[in-house]
Design an enzyme around this catalytic site. Structure first.
Site, PDB file in Angstrom:
ATOM      1  N   ARG A 112       0.848  -1.184   0.000  1.00  0.00           N
ATOM      2  CA  ARG A 112       0.000   0.000   0.000  1.00  0.00           C
ATOM      3  C   ARG A 112       0.886   1.237   0.000  1.00  0.00           C
ATOM      4  NH1 ARG A 112      -2.087   1.003   4.361  1.00  0.00           N
ATOM      5  NH2 ARG A 112      -1.430  -0.731   5.650  1.00  0.00           N
ATOM      6  N   TYR A 127      -1.570  -3.445  -6.724  1.00  0.00           N
ATOM      7  CA  TYR A 127      -1.367  -4.124  -5.437  1.00  0.00           C
ATOM      8  C   TYR A 127      -2.691  -4.214  -4.653  1.00  0.00           C
ATOM      9  CZ  TYR A 127      -0.403  -5.095  -0.641  1.00  0.00           C
ATOM     10  OH  TYR A 127      -0.482  -5.657   0.604  1.00  0.00           O
ATOM     11  N   LYS A 176      -9.646  -2.214   1.676  1.00  0.00           N
ATOM     12  CA  LYS A 176      -9.338  -1.057   2.524  1.00  0.00           C
ATOM     13  C   LYS A 176     -10.132   0.181   2.100  1.00  0.00           C
ATOM     14  CE  LYS A 176      -6.115  -3.334   4.731  1.00  0.00           C
ATOM     15  NZ  LYS A 176      -6.350  -3.784   6.119  1.00  0.00           N
ATOM     16  N   HIS A 195     -10.840  -1.941  11.619  1.00  0.00           N
ATOM     17  CA  HIS A 195      -9.717  -2.773  11.167  1.00  0.00           C
ATOM     18  C   HIS A 195      -9.517  -3.878  12.219  1.00  0.00           C
ATOM     19  CE1 HIS A 195      -5.210  -2.792   9.774  1.00  0.00           C
ATOM     20  NE2 HIS A 195      -5.911  -3.697   9.150  1.00  0.00           N
ATOM     21  N   SER A 206      -1.244  -3.068  11.185  1.00  0.00           N
ATOM     22  CA  SER A 206      -0.833  -4.050  10.180  1.00  0.00           C
ATOM     23  C   SER A 206       0.413  -4.786  10.656  1.00  0.00           C
ATOM     24  CB  SER A 206      -0.517  -3.346   8.863  1.00  0.00           C
ATOM     25  OG  SER A 206      -1.624  -2.586   8.451  1.00  0.00           O
ATOM     26  N   CYS A 262       0.819  -7.210  12.841  1.00  0.00           N
ATOM     27  CA  CYS A 262       0.925  -7.584  14.262  1.00  0.00           C
ATOM     28  C   CYS A 262       0.315  -8.961  14.498  1.00  0.00           C
ATOM     29  CB  CYS A 262       0.219  -6.569  15.156  1.00  0.00           C
ATOM     30  SG  CYS A 262       1.192  -5.108  15.534  1.00  0.00           S
ATOM     31  N   ASP A 278      -9.436  -9.427   9.195  1.00  0.00           N
ATOM     32  CA  ASP A 278      -8.914  -8.076   8.933  1.00  0.00           C
ATOM     33  C   ASP A 278      -9.910  -6.950   9.190  1.00  0.00           C
ATOM     34  OD1 ASP A 278      -6.782  -6.403   8.069  1.00  0.00           O
ATOM     35  OD2 ASP A 278      -7.677  -6.227   6.083  1.00  0.00           O
ATOM     36  N   ARG A 327       1.886 -12.312  -0.593  1.00  0.00           N
ATOM     37  CA  ARG A 327       0.537 -12.603  -0.081  1.00  0.00           C
ATOM     38  C   ARG A 327      -0.062 -13.886  -0.636  1.00  0.00           C
ATOM     39  NH1 ARG A 327      -1.896  -8.560   3.482  1.00  0.00           N
ATOM     40  NH2 ARG A 327      -0.304  -6.971   3.580  1.00  0.00           N
TER      41      ARG A 327
END
Ligand code: OXD
Ligand code: MN
Length: 573
Positions: A56, A184, A193, A213, A235, A237, A262, A354
């Site tokens: 991102r 992406y 998102k 989130h 993000s 974690c 997510d 990913r």
């Protein structure tokens, strides 16, 4: 959009298997995707991004409200006129020689009162194939929309993938997203998102719900009783790992069910509880570090019908990434498309490589993950990645206190470039890059929601990442985190004992179940110590962030902070 982008042809996606096969064949013929070994990985394909387009790009992400003030101090802003003008120039004729795909999609279970509809226009087959997994797309979405419904207008184009001509623009007042110059996931799968968080949060404020989130998981105890929790972490974690947690041996009678990894959409249910749905239909997870031990459920999920992006492609047409298993002796082609062996300096897989996989394939997927009314949330968890300060877990004192704690969460970074470690980045509710409006108004909305929930969840804070002086983790994390989740549920049910401290409730000695398990001597004491001096410094540092929010910061946030300060000064810990 056709007149603007001038594609050679336009294809309306119906979401069928036949369409998937057609698009896959076409993308294979241009080299956009590679078919993996269909015996070992049935239905799986491989894609490599442009090396300049693998994450991102928050710097190039804009909230385009008429008034700059409404985007707030934490978002980049562009006026709608400038944004439509600038991006319009880039989109102009950008699909010549390409096909324009029209992708109707639903976020949330179809027919659910939580669900929202979008239509994404794109010139990328990779995006269509990903959206097929991440959303409910095609005919069903179009039928759900009918002839007069409201939907989010999503325009996406690769253009020339030049980062200098890359913009991800949100027009909340028009329910519109335009994204150009990136292929992406987070920039290009506009349901994720862009819609489910940035536009979603704006709609949530307007309509009285929350787009967060957060992962959602269910815990079933040996007697068959369920509790659901929603948890927000910045993000990277470990949200996907926590959402798919496998109970440790001492807790075999418990089951952990995955609802989402997510994003959570939260509304007050008819029964007065806070209800959560996962708006997505798949997982777009980080591959490196995923293995049999860290996340066996994710590994099982991605054995079929999965798109692998920017991982290592092995000669036998299977895939590998750092942390999966021992490096393949035969090497392969790395994420840059170059020959790679275990001796290479470059990584085999990009650190942000990913997998995209259907949620329904996850062995731990909750039987209730598509319940139209959502699952009732007993606890909300906020967490960050910090080496010191916060205890392993504490319970906040009220919804307002919990909102303040969520608003001040932070993660520490390791900055190789500057050599600085432990730089604290505030990431309120883990929404810093995803809140589609003024952060101060967002906090106010959280506080208002608290007044509307008759049976509000308790709010907790965790830090799985505490270390000792040598940098060793004090807590093992992964499956063992269930011990902490069970303490929270004990608090919700009124059975777990706690000690009241200045910052909130921490587990009473013996109330965290440590059976079949041992920590290093002294670790538990450190994990639950409330260091008054460190907390007073923390308050100072929060003020820098609060000052940035400015006069739209609700008074209640400052009030909660003053009360914390008073408690710290009065009784220390
Ligand atoms: C993120 C993600 O960056 O989920 O948060 O991809
Ligand atoms: Mn995320």
């Amino acid at each position: 959009m056709e007149a603007l982008c001038r594609p050679d042809k336009t294809h309306w996606c119906d979401g069928s298997e036949a369409e998937k096969d057609l698009l896959t064949r076409e993308a294979v013929s241009t080299g956009e995707i590679t078919i993996l070994d269909q015996k070992k990985l049935p239905g799986c394909v491989y894609h490599r991004s442009d090396p300049q387009d693998v994450a991102r790009t928050e710097d190039l992400t804009f909230i385009c409200t008429r008034s700059k003030e409404d985007a707030g101090p934490t978002n980049h802003w562009m006026s709608p006129a400038d944004a439509y003008g600038k991006l319009g120039e880039i989109f102009k004729d950008s699909m010549k020689g390409r096909t324009m795909y029209v992708v109707p999609f639903v976020m949330g279970p179809i027919g659910s009162p939580h669900a929202k509809i979008g239509v994404q226009i794109t010139d990328s087959i990779y995006v269509v194939l990903n959206n097929r997994i991440m959303t409910r797309m095609g005919k069903a979405a179009l039928e759900s929309l009918g002839s007069s419904g409201e939907f989010t207008r999503c325009l996406h184009g690769k253009a020339d993938l030049n980062p200098k001509r890359r913009f991800i623009c949100h027009f909340p007042e028009d329910n519109t997203i335009w994204s150009v110059g990136s292929n992406y996931g987070g920039n290009a799968l506009l349901g994720k998102k862009c819609l489910a968080l940035r536009i979603g949060s704006y709609l949530g404020k307007k309509e009285g719900w929350l787009a967060e989130h957060m992962l959602i998981l269910g815990i079933e105890d040996p007697a068959g009783k369920f509790h659901y929790v929603a948890a927000a972490f910045p993000s990277q974690c470990g949200k996907t790992n926590l959402a798919m947690l496998v109970p440790p041996a001492a807790f075999r009678g418990y089951k952990v069910w995955t609802v989402g990894d997510d994003i959570a959409w939260l509304r007050v249910g008819k029964d007065g509880t806070l209800r959560a749905v996962n708006p997505e239909a798949g997982f777009f997870g980080v591959a490196p570090g995923t293995n049999k031990t860290s996340n066996p459920n994710a590994l099982a999920t991605i054995q079929k019908n999965t798109i692998f992006t920017n991982v290592l492609l092995k000669p036998d047409k299977t895939v590998w990434w750092e942390g999966l298993e021992a490096p393949p002796a035969e090497g392969g082609i790395n994420w840059r498309g170059e020959a790679w062996t275990p001796a290479s300096k470059e990584k085999g897989a990009h650190p942000n490589s990913r997998f995209t996989a259907p949620a329904g394939q996850c062995p731990s997927i909750s039987p209730h993950w598509e319940d139209p009314e959502g699952v009732p949330i007993s606890a909300i968890i906020f967490g960050g990645r910090r080496a010191s300060l916060a205890p392993l877990v504490y319970e906040t004192l009220s919804w307002a206190h919990g909102t303040y704690v969520g608003a001040t969460i932070a993660s520490e970074t390791t900055s190789a470039a500057t050599g600085k470690t432990g730089v604290v980045r505030r990431d309120p509710m883990a929404m810093l890059p995803f809140c589609g409006y003024h952060m101060g108004d967002y906090f106010a909305h959280w506080l208002e929601m608290g007044d509307k929930i008759q049976r509000p969840p308790k709010i907790f804070h965790v830090d799985w990442f505490r270390t000792d002086e040598e940098g060793n983790y004090l807590w093992p994390g992964f499956g063992e985190n269930l011990r902490v989740l069970l303490w929270m549920i004990g608090r919700v049910e009124g059975t777990a004992k706690a000690r009241k401290t200045a910052i909130g409730y921490v587990p009473e000695t013996g109330s965290l179940d440590l059976s079949g398990f041992s920590l290093r001597p002294g670790a538990l004491e450190t994990l639950f110590k409330v260091d008054r001096g460190a907390w007073l410094k923390e308050i100072e540092s929060q003020n820098e962030f609060f000052d940035k929010i400015g006069d739209r910061l609700p008074q209640a946030m400052k009030r909660e902070q003053s009360k914390l300060k008073e408690r710290l000064e009065r009784d220390g810990a």
